[in-house]
Motif scaffolding. Sequence first.
Motif, short mmCIF file in Angstrom:
data_model
loop_
_atom_site.label_atom_id
_atom_site.label_comp_id
_atom_site.label_asym_id
_atom_site.label_seq_id
_atom_site.Cartn_x
_atom_site.Cartn_y
_atom_site.Cartn_z
N THR A 92 -11.82 99.51 -12.93
CA THR A 92 -12.54 98.02 -12.69
C THR A 92 -13.75 97.76 -12.56
O THR A 92 -14.24 96.90 -12.58
CB THR A 92 -11.74 97.31 -11.59
N ASN A 93 -14.46 98.99 -12.07
CA ASN A 93 -15.86 99.11 -11.75
C ASN A 93 -16.59 99.63 -12.67
O ASN A 93 -18.06 99.96 -12.39
CB ASN A 93 -16.23 99.63 -10.25
N ASN A 94 -16.20 99.52 -13.91
CA ASN A 94 -17.16 100.20 -15.12
C ASN A 94 -18.01 99.13 -15.43
O ASN A 94 -17.70 98.05 -16.15
CB ASN A 94 -16.25 100.62 -16.31
N GLY A 95 -19.43 99.14 -15.09
CA GLY A 95 -20.40 98.16 -15.37
C GLY A 95 -20.59 97.94 -16.84
O GLY A 95 -20.78 96.64 -17.12
N PRO A 96 -20.76 98.71 -17.80
CA PRO A 96 -20.98 98.33 -19.13
C PRO A 96 -19.70 97.53 -19.66
O PRO A 96 -19.82 96.72 -20.60
CB PRO A 96 -20.83 99.66 -19.86
N ALA A 97 -18.41 97.93 -19.43
CA ALA A 97 -17.06 97.27 -19.98
C ALA A 97 -17.26 96.00 -19.33
O ALA A 97 -16.83 95.02 -20.11
CB ALA A 97 -15.97 98.06 -19.51
N ASN A 98 -17.59 95.74 -17.99
CA ASN A 98 -17.77 94.18 -17.60
C ASN A 98 -18.60 93.51 -18.09
O ASN A 98 -18.36 92.26 -18.72
CB ASN A 98 -17.84 94.43 -15.94
N ARG A 99 -19.75 93.96 -18.47
CA ARG A 99 -20.72 93.32 -19.31
C ARG A 99 -20.56 92.96 -20.57
O ARG A 99 -20.64 91.75 -20.86
CB ARG A 99 -22.13 94.18 -19.17
N PHE A 100 -19.86 93.81 -21.34
CA PHE A 100 -19.61 93.68 -22.64
C PHE A 100 -18.47 92.85 -22.80
O PHE A 100 -18.37 91.92 -23.90
CB PHE A 100 -19.47 94.80 -23.52
N LEU A 159 -14.27 106.82 -24.83
CA LEU A 159 -13.62 106.49 -26.40
C LEU A 159 -13.45 104.83 -26.52
O LEU A 159 -14.05 104.20 -27.41
CB LEU A 159 -12.43 107.18 -26.51
N TYR A 160 -12.71 104.46 -25.53
CA TYR A 160 -12.37 102.90 -25.63
C TYR A 160 -13.56 102.05 -25.64
O TYR A 160 -13.68 100.91 -26.12
CB TYR A 160 -11.48 102.47 -24.60
N LEU A 161 -14.59 102.30 -24.67
CA LEU A 161 -15.94 101.46 -24.48
C LEU A 161 -16.67 101.60 -25.93
O LEU A 161 -17.02 100.53 -26.35
CB LEU A 161 -16.85 102.35 -23.52
N LYS A 217 -8.77 98.07 -21.67
CA LYS A 217 -8.50 99.49 -21.52
C LYS A 217 -9.37 100.28 -20.61
O LYS A 217 -9.02 101.06 -19.92
CB LYS A 217 -8.25 100.18 -22.94
N VAL A 218 -10.57 99.99 -20.86
CA VAL A 218 -11.52 100.87 -20.17
C VAL A 218 -11.49 100.27 -18.63
O VAL A 218 -11.28 101.19 -17.65
CB VAL A 218 -13.05 100.45 -20.42
N LEU A 219 -11.56 98.82 -18.52
CA LEU A 219 -11.27 98.23 -17.02
C LEU A 219 -9.99 98.53 -16.44
O LEU A 219 -9.69 98.49 -15.22
CB LEU A 219 -11.44 96.80 -17.00
N ASP A 220 -8.94 98.65 -17.18
CA ASP A 220 -7.70 99.05 -16.68
C ASP A 220 -7.56 100.49 -15.80
O ASP A 220 -6.96 100.87 -15.05
CB ASP A 220 -6.52 99.33 -17.84
N ARG A 221 -8.55 101.42 -16.46
CA ARG A 221 -8.99 102.70 -15.77
C ARG A 221 -9.84 102.69 -14.50
O ARG A 221 -9.82 103.62 -13.76
CB ARG A 221 -8.99 103.67 -16.97
#
Length: 288
Positions: free
Chosen positions: A231-239, A202-204, A225-229
């Motif tokens: 930190t290794n979420n690739g799309p969230a880091n990229r965007f 949802l947050y992504l 919010k995604v990275l708080d849950r």
Amino acid sequence: MGIAYGKLGSPALMGEATAEFRQALSLNPSFVQARYYLAREELDAALVQVPGHPQFLALLGEAERQLGHPQRSIELNQQALQVDPSFAQARYYSGLALLDLGRRDEAIRELERVAQSGPELAEVYLSLGGAYLDAGRVDEALGALRHGNRIDPARPDIRIRLARAYRSKGLLDEADKQLKLAESAGSTALASPGFEQVESDLYLEQGLVTLQQGRLDAAADAFKKVLDRDTNNGPANRFIAEVYLLQGLYTLASAHATRAEQLGFPLPEDKRKLLQEKLHSKKTGRQK
């Protein structure tokens, strides 16, 4: 199902196996794998007592898929379909395993067969809609996801995927509407441990929609919010790296871009070069 287990001669064992499997689906992801191992053990034992039972073969196949063995899942579900070619559950699980293996066209064919002849289940249309989206078949995705939403309007995951489909067509207001409905409809579900992935999705998607709308602060907040849950979420880091690049926060952008690349989600080449140029200019400016 309990009556059927009783007729098969070992209701306690069968009930325990299925209970373990279903419980795994609703628990915190950090505990799920252990539950799938337990389910696999129970289902293996069940099949010793009732060889070739399609329900147990299908459940075991899905447990194997969840444990990272999609090819084994396909083999088990094909065994179930040999016993009962009309068994929609086995065909659905087989479609999911094919998706895991990257065999998207085959998966779509299996999921389409389930949608055409199986029971009306929201999960089927969610999976089929997602596969259509990944294949670039956005209009078909919208049709499948709208149908799934009609079956179960309270499911936030379907609305999130609908938002993605609308965003893909540039219909950002409609995408935003679906995300607000997802947040509202899923407010209770999103608070439960089993919905952590849905919450991150949802947050992504909120971040992607607001980024496309040019609302950079809102996009950054959503990706955080995604990275708080995770930190290794690739799309969230990229965007979020793209957001920071647009905001002129080049050091932060570089840190997240590096992490995203390590995770297999590199910045597009034009944005990567622009970031390098900005970092170089900043460094040169300090030296002067």
